[in-house]
Design a protein around this motif. Structure first.
Motif: not given
Length: 306
Positions: A169-179
């Motif tokens: 649940g980190d910001v890298t995965n947040a960026a991937l999920n959003y993109g």
């Protein structure tokens, strides 16, 4: 260049004389509806009427609604853009499993090839990139043998580090999920425009998923999001900023290669789905053409930009 409007501050939206007017306490702005590709509503205090939504849909604009975590959670897709939707649906429903397996084979091959390209463009994992290129050549119809999963085990640690997993649940995965959500919505818009039912996928068959076909077709474009996330790792902190989200939304304006020609992602998606139609009508999976990753060119001018 078509625009994506991002609503983030509780604005009120109205339409007058084919212009979308955006009111906020600080200012008033307006945009010609004909210039819009999509509208992202990223504030639950924003006000817009059914009249605004129907006029946007009528102009072929799709609307994304975001939740309190700023992730797209719903979308409005124009449905009246194709002149023979029943004919398209009938052909879609009668596709044989063997033919769908051949289409999926080409999609997975393109995805793995783009993953390899992402590693090379990022300047990491050259040996892993070569393995991915070899793996792409061994994809079977329907991806029997699950080369897609094998590629993922090589690819993500090579790009994001040995300890990275997609469940964190980190910001890298947040960026991937959003993109990924942005790319998925762009594909969904185009799929609907060509008269397809998003429920009927080639490989994805989730009974509760209204976007199975978009989930299939977006796969070769996922590495575009991965590459952006790696390139902007120093700009990612505990959570995505407004600038991060804006840049991820703008990925539809990045450059890819399609049929040997550079074009923006949104145009490539259109040609990609168009080629799916050709493949289905000709019953020839080889007619499905896939987008290929390339280095983005900020100075690129697409002839379709006008």
């Amino acid at each position: 260049m078509w625009r994506t409007l991002i609503v983030t501050a509780g604005e009120k939206l109205t339409v007058k004389d084919n212009w979308l007017h955006v009111y906020s306490p600080q200012q008033e702005a307006r945009v010609p509806i004909g210039d819009l590709y999509s509208v992202v509503v990223d504030n639950r205090q924003a006000l817009l009427s059914v009249s605004v939504l129907t006029q946007l849909a009528g102009a072929g604009v799709h609307v994304l609604l975001c939740d309190d975590k700023h992730l797209p959670c719903a979308e409005l897709l124009p449905l009246a853009l194709h002149y023979r939707p029943l004919t398209v649906l009938q052909k879609q429903m009668t596709l044989s499993q063997d033919f769908k397996d051949l289409l999926w084979q080409r999609i997975v091959m393109a995805k793995i090839q783009n993953q390899a390209k992402a590693l090379r463009l990022a300047g990491v994992g050259a040996s892993k990139a070569k393995k991915l290129e070899e793996l792409a050549l061994r994809v079977l119809p329907g991806d029997a043998g699950n080369r897609e999963a094998q590629a993922a085990k090589l690819y993500f640690p090579a790009l994001f580090g040995a300890g990275f997993t997609r469940v964190q649940g980190d910001v890298t995965n947040a960026a991937l999920n959003y993109g990924y959500a942005i790319i998925r919505s762009a594909v969904s818009k185009t799929v609907a425009g060509y008269g397809y039912s998003g429920v009927l996928g080639l490989h994805h068959i989730g009974p509760g998923n209204a976007f199975n076909l978009a989930d299939d077709l977006m796969e070769p474009l996922r590495p575009l999001v991965d590459l952006w996330t790696d390139a902007h790792c120093d700009d990612l902190y505990e959570e995505l900023t407004r600038t991060n989200r804006r840049d991820l939304i703008d990925l539809v304006n990045h450059v890819v290669v399609f049929d040997g020609k550079k074009m923006r992602v949104r145009y490539a998606i259109d040609q990609y789905v168009k080629s799916l139609t050709s493949a289905i009508e000709g019953q020839d999976a080889g007619l499905l053409h896939l987008p290929a990753l390339t280095r983005d060119d900020p100075l690129f001018e697409d002839e379709q930009d006008g």
